[in-house]
Motif scaffolding. Structure first.
Motif, PDB file in Angstrom:
ATOM      1  N   GLY A 166      18.433  53.731  16.048  1.00 56.77           N
ATOM      2  CA  GLY A 166      17.898  54.150  17.339  1.00 56.77           C
ATOM      3  C   GLY A 166      16.596  54.891  17.167  1.00 56.77           C
ATOM      4  N   LYS A 167      16.495  56.060  17.793  1.00 58.30           N
ATOM      5  CA  LYS A 167      15.234  56.795  17.734  1.00 58.30           C
ATOM      6  C   LYS A 167      15.212  57.894  16.672  1.00 58.30           C
ATOM      7  CE  LYS A 167      16.445  59.905  21.532  1.00 58.30           C
ATOM      8  NZ  LYS A 167      15.996  60.468  22.780  1.00 58.30           N
ATOM      9  N   PHE A 168      16.287  58.050  15.901  1.00 54.55           N
ATOM     10  CA  PHE A 168      16.356  59.102  14.890  1.00 54.55           C
ATOM     11  C   PHE A 168      16.451  58.513  13.490  1.00 54.55           C
ATOM     12  CE2 PHE A 168      18.386  60.884  18.692  1.00 54.55           C
ATOM     13  CZ  PHE A 168      17.514  61.931  18.928  1.00 54.55           C
ATOM     14  N   ILE A 175      17.192  61.617   7.977  1.00 59.06           N
ATOM     15  CA  ILE A 175      16.809  62.971   7.555  1.00 59.06           C
ATOM     16  C   ILE A 175      16.781  63.924   8.741  1.00 59.06           C
ATOM     17  CG2 ILE A 175      14.285  62.675   7.668  1.00 59.06           C
ATOM     18  CD1 ILE A 175      15.530  64.187   4.571  1.00 59.06           C
ATOM     19  N   GLU A 176      16.419  63.434   9.924  1.00 58.48           N
ATOM     20  CA  GLU A 176      16.412  64.277  11.123  1.00 58.48           C
ATOM     21  C   GLU A 176      17.836  64.647  11.538  1.00 58.48           C
ATOM     22  OE1 GLU A 176      14.334  61.555  13.617  1.00 58.48           O
ATOM     23  OE2 GLU A 176      12.363  62.353  13.091  1.00 58.48           O
ATOM     24  N   VAL A 177      18.736  63.699  11.450  1.00 58.61           N
ATOM     25  CA  VAL A 177      20.137  63.959  11.782  1.00 58.61           C
ATOM     26  C   VAL A 177      20.737  64.919  10.756  1.00 58.61           C
ATOM     27  CG1 VAL A 177      22.417  62.917  12.130  1.00 58.61           C
ATOM     28  CG2 VAL A 177      20.359  61.741  12.953  1.00 58.61           C
ATOM     29  N   MET A 178      20.361  64.762   9.486  1.00 57.97           N
ATOM     30  CA  MET A 178      20.825  65.685   8.450  1.00 57.97           C
ATOM     31  C   MET A 178      20.383  67.104   8.758  1.00 57.97           C
ATOM     32  SD  MET A 178      20.181  63.384   5.033  1.00 57.97           S
ATOM     33  CE  MET A 178      20.422  64.757   3.919  1.00 57.97           C
ATOM     34  N   LEU A 179      19.138  67.277   9.168  1.00 64.99           N
ATOM     35  CA  LEU A 179      18.651  68.612   9.532  1.00 64.99           C
ATOM     36  C   LEU A 179      19.458  69.192  10.680  1.00 64.99           C
ATOM     37  CD1 LEU A 179      14.831  68.048   9.190  1.00 64.99           C
ATOM     38  CD2 LEU A 179      16.136  69.854   8.058  1.00 64.99           C
ATOM     39  N   PRO A 231      12.037  53.715   5.783  1.00 66.93           N
ATOM     40  CA  PRO A 231      12.886  52.567   5.474  1.00 66.93           C
ATOM     41  C   PRO A 231      13.795  52.225   6.661  1.00 66.93           C
ATOM     42  CG  PRO A 231      13.368  54.446   4.018  1.00 66.93           C
ATOM     43  CD  PRO A 231      12.315  54.866   4.957  1.00 66.93           C
ATOM     44  N   ALA A 232      13.833  50.979   7.027  1.00 68.77           N
ATOM     45  CA  ALA A 232      14.602  50.536   8.184  1.00 68.77           C
ATOM     46  C   ALA A 232      16.087  50.865   8.039  1.00 68.77           C
ATOM     47  CB  ALA A 232      14.407  49.032   8.385  1.00 68.77           C
ATOM     48  N   HIS A 233      16.595  50.861   6.824  1.00 68.13           N
ATOM     49  CA  HIS A 233      18.021  51.130   6.626  1.00 68.13           C
ATOM     50  C   HIS A 233      18.388  52.602   6.832  1.00 68.13           C
ATOM     51  CE1 HIS A 233      16.020  51.207   2.672  1.00 68.13           C
ATOM     52  NE2 HIS A 233      16.852  52.187   2.375  1.00 68.13           N
TER      53      HIS A 233
END
Length: 88
Positions: free
Chosen positions: A14-16, A19-23, A8-10
């Motif tokens: 950027g490139k992340f 869910i990746e930032v949450m990890l 989902p775009a929202h």
């Protein structure tokens, strides 16, 4: 074409993806719990809100949970090392 289930775009900046930032910031255990709770939420509301799309979102979160548990992309050591390397 917008993919509201898988990317989902929202949830992208950027490139992340979120869910990746949450990890990176919260750790694997927190994200496992988040995935389980989100899957439940989408299953619970599916008949009253978005139907099939919510069912697909629940499956996405269950698959992410399994992926993390099996360590295909992340394990607790790797995530811990990544977080530690940024603070040094």
């Amino acid at each position: 074409m917008t993919d509201n289930v898988n990317h989902p775009a929202h949830y992208e900046t950027g490139k992340f993806e979120c869910i990746e930032v949450m990890l990176e910031t919260q750790g694997v255990e927190a994200v496992l719990n988040f995935c389980q709770c989100n899957a439940f939420k989408y299953l619970y509301r599916a008949k009253r809100k978005n139907g099939l799309e919510d069912m697909k979102k629940a499956v996405w979160y269950l698959n992410k949970y399994i992926e993390l548990k099996e360590g295909h992309n992340y394990d607790e050591t790797t995530v811990g090392e990544m977080a530690g390397s940024q603070t040094e």
